[in-house]
Design an enzyme around this catalytic site. Sequence first.
Site, PDB file in Angstrom:
ATOM      1  N   GLU A   1       0.770  -0.930   0.219  1.00 59.90           N
ATOM      2  CA  GLU A   1       0.096  -0.346   0.297  1.00 59.90           C
ATOM      3  C   GLU A   1       0.821   0.918  -0.178  1.00 59.90           C
ATOM      4  OE1 GLU A   1      -3.530  -0.423  -0.473  1.00 59.90           O
ATOM      5  OE2 GLU A   1      -3.412  -2.334  -0.790  1.00 59.90           O
TER       6      GLU A   1
ATOM      7  N   ASP B   1      -8.457   6.985  -8.205  1.00 61.25           N
ATOM      8  CA  ASP B   1      -8.945   5.197  -8.404  1.00 61.25           C
ATOM      9  C   ASP B   1     -10.871   4.878  -8.165  1.00 61.25           C
ATOM     10  OD1 ASP B   1      -8.992   5.481  -5.954  1.00 61.25           O
ATOM     11  OD2 ASP B   1      -8.433   3.695  -5.347  1.00 61.25           O
TER      12      ASP B   1
ATOM     13  N   THR C   1      -6.906   8.425  -0.092  1.00 55.50           N
ATOM     14  CA  THR C   1      -7.464   7.376   0.481  1.00 55.50           C
ATOM     15  C   THR C   1      -6.334   7.886   1.918  1.00 55.50           C
ATOM     16  OG1 THR C   1      -7.126   6.004  -1.084  1.00 55.50           O
ATOM     17  CG2 THR C   1      -5.827   5.067   0.167  1.00 55.50           C
TER      18      THR C   1
END
Length: 283
Positions: free
Chosen positions: A68, A86, A91
Site C-alpha cells: 500500500e 482510483d 485514501t
Amino acid sequence: MFAPHRKRIAIAALLGSALLAVPVTAHATAAPASAPASASPAAVPAKAVGLDDPAKKDIAMQIVSSAENSSLDWKAQYKYIEDIDDGRGYTAGIIGFCSGTGDMLDLVEYYTDVKPGNVLAKYLPALRKVDGTDSHSGLDPNFTKDWAKAAQDAEFKKAQDHERDRVYFNPAVGQGKSDGVGTLGQFMYYDAIVMHGNGGDSTSFRNIRKRALSKAKPPAQGGNETTWLNAFLDARVWAMKQEEAHSDTSRVDTAQRVFLKKGNLNLNTPLDWKVYGDSFHIG
C-alpha cells in the site's frame, strides 16, 4: 480499504477481540516421582499461533504496508493521505481508509465519539455527502492538512487501529480460523479484505472465497491447506484483474505465492518478497 459503509458499533466494543488471542506455550511437565533422577521431562508441543498474535500481526501490517505504501514502516502511515485517482476519493491512514467507500466516514465518526470536537469532526457533513463518490466537495482545501494534524493525536491512532480491526482484521482472522487455515492463510484473507472489502459485489472477499470453494475445500471441510490457499489466490487474482487499479497482481504473485510455495504456512521469518518490483525483507 474498499469495504462498503457499515453501521458503527458502540464505543463499549472498543476492547473487542482484536488482540486478546495471545498464544500460550505449554510448560514442560514434571517427571513422575518414581522416575529416575536422570529422566528428562516430557515437553508438550507449543500451540501454533495465529495472525492475532502481536508479533504476527505486526508482520502482517508490514507486508500490507509494502504493497500500500512501498514501505515496511506501517506506523508512519497514520498521517498518510492522498487521492490516488482510483475513483474512491481520498485514501488515507494505516489501511487506506477512503472518503468514497464509507470506511473513512466510519473512522471519523468513531474518532468524534471518542474525542468530540477533534480537528476532523467539522468534516463529517462533507464526508457523508461524498460517500460513494470521488468528490472532494467540502473537504478541500484543508482536509489533508487537518488529517495530518489529527495523526499526531494518540486517540486518532487508536481510532484507526480500532476500525482496522473491526472492519478488516478481525473478520479475516475469524474466517481463517473457521476455515482451519494457519497464519499465512489468515494473512491472505486479511490482505484480500483490505483491498476488496467484504460486500456483496463479485470481487469482494466473500465472493472471492466463494469462487475458491468451487475449486477446492478448506481444511475445516476436509481439504488440503496448500491446495485450498492456491485456489483462494487464483480467485483473488481473478478479482484483481477485474479492475485496472488492481491489475498488478505482484502482491500475490511475488509475495503470498512465494510464502506458500515455500510451505511457510505459519508466516515465519525470515521473509523475502517483492511488490511492484521492489524487494522487501523481514529478518
